[in-house]
Design a protein around this motif. Structure first.
Motif, mmCIF file in Angstrom:
data_model
loop_
_atom_site.group_PDB
_atom_site.id
_atom_site.type_symbol
_atom_site.label_atom_id
_atom_site.label_comp_id
_atom_site.label_asym_id
_atom_site.label_seq_id
_atom_site.Cartn_x
_atom_site.Cartn_y
_atom_site.Cartn_z
ATOM 1 N N GLU A 1 0.842 -1.188 0.000
ATOM 2 C CA GLU A 1 0.000 0.000 0.000
ATOM 3 C C GLU A 1 0.882 1.243 0.000
ATOM 4 O O GLU A 1 1.841 1.339 0.760
ATOM 5 C CB GLU A 1 -0.899 0.003 1.254
ATOM 6 N N THR A 2 0.582 2.212 -0.847
ATOM 7 C CA THR A 2 1.329 3.455 -0.871
ATOM 8 C C THR A 2 0.720 4.465 0.088
ATOM 9 O O THR A 2 1.296 5.507 0.328
ATOM 10 C CB THR A 2 1.336 4.045 -2.290
ATOM 11 N N THR A 3 -0.442 4.154 0.635
ATOM 12 C CA THR A 3 -1.119 5.051 1.563
ATOM 13 C C THR A 3 -1.956 4.222 2.521
ATOM 14 O O THR A 3 -2.251 3.061 2.251
ATOM 15 C CB THR A 3 -2.033 6.036 0.800
ATOM 16 N N ASN A 4 -2.308 4.822 3.632
ATOM 17 C CA ASN A 4 -3.171 4.146 4.588
ATOM 18 C C ASN A 4 -4.639 4.316 4.249
ATOM 19 O O ASN A 4 -5.501 3.880 5.006
ATOM 20 C CB ASN A 4 -2.909 4.682 6.005
ATOM 21 N N GLU A 5 -4.914 4.964 3.118
ATOM 22 C CA GLU A 5 -6.294 5.237 2.756
ATOM 23 C C GLU A 5 -6.624 4.724 1.368
ATOM 24 O O GLU A 5 -5.781 4.696 0.472
ATOM 25 C CB GLU A 5 -6.574 6.742 2.809
ATOM 26 N N LEU A 6 -7.870 4.296 1.212
ATOM 27 C CA LEU A 6 -8.435 3.998 -0.086
ATOM 28 C C LEU A 6 -9.553 5.003 -0.321
ATOM 29 O O LEU A 6 -10.364 5.250 0.575
ATOM 30 C CB LEU A 6 -9.001 2.567 -0.131
ATOM 31 N N VAL A 7 -9.585 5.592 -1.507
ATOM 32 C CA VAL A 7 -10.571 6.628 -1.796
ATOM 33 C C VAL A 7 -11.289 6.300 -3.098
ATOM 34 O O VAL A 7 -10.663 5.963 -4.108
ATOM 35 C CB VAL A 7 -9.910 8.023 -1.913
ATOM 36 N N TYR A 8 -12.617 6.392 -3.055
ATOM 37 C CA TYR A 8 -13.427 6.251 -4.258
ATOM 38 C C TYR A 8 -14.525 7.307 -4.187
ATOM 39 O O TYR A 8 -15.376 7.257 -3.281
ATOM 40 C CB TYR A 8 -14.043 4.857 -4.377
#
Length: 230
Positions: free
Chosen positions: A131-138
């Motif tokens: 993962e490049t971030t701790n968040e997933l955004v849609y």
């Protein structure tokens, strides 16, 4: 999660509690016990519980009512045990927040495997991916993979562990059509065999929480005869 997870075994049948305790202690789990739904809620409020094994039929407060109360504040996995066999009874447990269920009589070894799977998915879901971030955004929905929080716009959405994992699975693969079998194997970590309506019920609950109009979803859409697509 601690190195030795705490599991609450909630069943009014002492023989079942003792049987499960033998197998789960052998796996190194810490255990606490409850005979009624009220006792479960007291334990959840005072102890750090990592997983609840919850009997559907208990005195004082049954498993359904207990699960509803737990989900108001807690997000640990819940494995429901039931002597009832109708799909309606089984799906009711999932619809109020249970992550998985097993019918009685059960094989205690299988219960142990389900417990391991639920704990692993709750603790490590996505850990095998970079993962490049701790968040997933849609669009306006954000999942924080570290805190396991779901935010839509400025509103916090309360998701069960399985609902969170399903939505994260979709958000890692936007615009891809995913079959029920793919979703089940990815999120439950088991071979999809006689999955029945389990995935569908979870997706229905996710829609009720994140969609403006659940019957006309704009996020998770049904691809008839195939599966679902974000």
């Amino acid at each position: 999660m601690r190195s030795q997870p705490m599991i609450c075994i909630a069943d009014d049948d002492e023989a079942i509690r003792d049987l499960l305790a033998i197998y789960l202690k052998n796996e190194g789990y810490k255990l606490c016990f409850a005979k009624t739904g009220k006792e479960v809620l007291d334990l959840v409020a005072t102890e750090t519980i990592d997983l609840v094994i919850l009997d559907l039929m208990m005195p004082v407060m049954d498993g359904i009512a207990t699960c509803i109360e737990i989900r108001k504040t807690q997000f640990m996995p819940i494995l429901m045990l039931t002597a009832k066999t109708s799909d309606l009874d089984l799906m009711q447990g999932i619809s109020v927040g249970a992550d998985d269920y097993m019918k009685k009589p059960f094989n205690p070894l299988e219960v142990t495997l389900r417990v391991k799977s639920l704990l692993r998915r709750y603790r490590d879901y996505g850990a095998d991916r970079i993962e490049t971030t701790n968040e997933l955004v849609y669009e306006d929905v954000t999942l924080n993979l570290q805190t396991r929080q779901c935010i839509k716009g400025e509103r916090m959405i309360r998701l069960t562990p399985k609902e969170f994992d399903i939505l994260a699975y979709f958000m890692r693969q936007p615009n891809q059509v995913l079959t029920v079998e793919q979703i089940y194997e990815a999120v439950w970590g088991e071979e999809a065999f006689e999955v029945d309506n389990t995935v569908m019920v979870h997706i229905t609950k996710i829609r009720e929480k994140i969609e403006e109009t659940p019957r006309r979803p704009s996020y998770i859409k049904t691809v008839w005869g195939v599966g679902y697509r974000l």
